[in-house]
Design an enzyme around this catalytic site. Structure first.
Site: not given
Ligand code: 4NP
Length: 154
Positions: A8, A11, A13-15, A124
């Site tokens: 994702c 790294n 939340c989702r992955s 997201d």
């Molecule tokens: P993820 O969520 O891609 O599911 O881990 C996010 C975590 C951090 C950010 C964006 C999405 N960020 O912009 O820092």
């Protein structure tokens, strides 16, 4: 042996949630020795951090413990993993650009493996509320079961 890398953006939340749910299925099926499972991000901003507190708390409410530490995807991953699985269209276009032409990894989007739900992306949840996080878990539980059934005979 099947090696799967979930991707994702951050790294956190989702992955890592996908990695945790998929590992839970594989362990419950007694197939740990048949899989290598990891996750990584497209940005290195959160490198070295545990998963987002909100994601960990919602995961815990469903019985999952996320222990992954964030890391960015690296070129070697495209040679080391059979399958690299992104969460949304933006992830997929970035992965297509990063993948070397002679890499072994096949790129897939997580929603290809949904069985009961019908959505095009795992959205997201980072800037949203609680519903976004529980929705991510719903999608990932469904898709991880589908992914397991797609790969368990390989
Ligand atoms: P993820 O969520 O891609 O599911 O881990 C996010 C975590 C951090 C950010 C964006 C999405 N960020 O912009 O820092």
């Amino acid at each position: 042996m099947v090696s799967v890398l979930f991707i994702c953006l951050g790294n956190i939340c989702r992955s890592p949630m996908a990695e945790t749910i998929f590992r839970d299925i594989v362990e419950k099926e007694g197939k740990e020795s048949s899989y290598k499972i990891d996750s990584a991000g497209l940005i290195s901003f959160h490198e070295g951090e545990s998963a987002d507190n909100r994601m960990r708390n919602f995961a815990y409410q469903r019985g999952y413990r996320i222990t992954h530490i964030s890391r960015p995807v690296k070129t070697q991953d495209f040679y080391d993993f059979d399958m690299i699985i992104g969460m949304d269209d933006d992830n997929m276009s970035k992965l297509r650009r990063l993948r070397p032409d002679d890499a072994k990894a096949e790129l897939h989007k997580m929603t290809e493996y949904l069985r009961n739900m019908d959505e095009d992306e795992v959205p997201d949840p980072y800037y949203g509320g609680a519903a976004g996080f529980t929705h991510v878990i719903d999608l990932l539980e469904d898709a991880c079961r589908g992914l397991y059934e797609n790969t368990c005979n390989k």
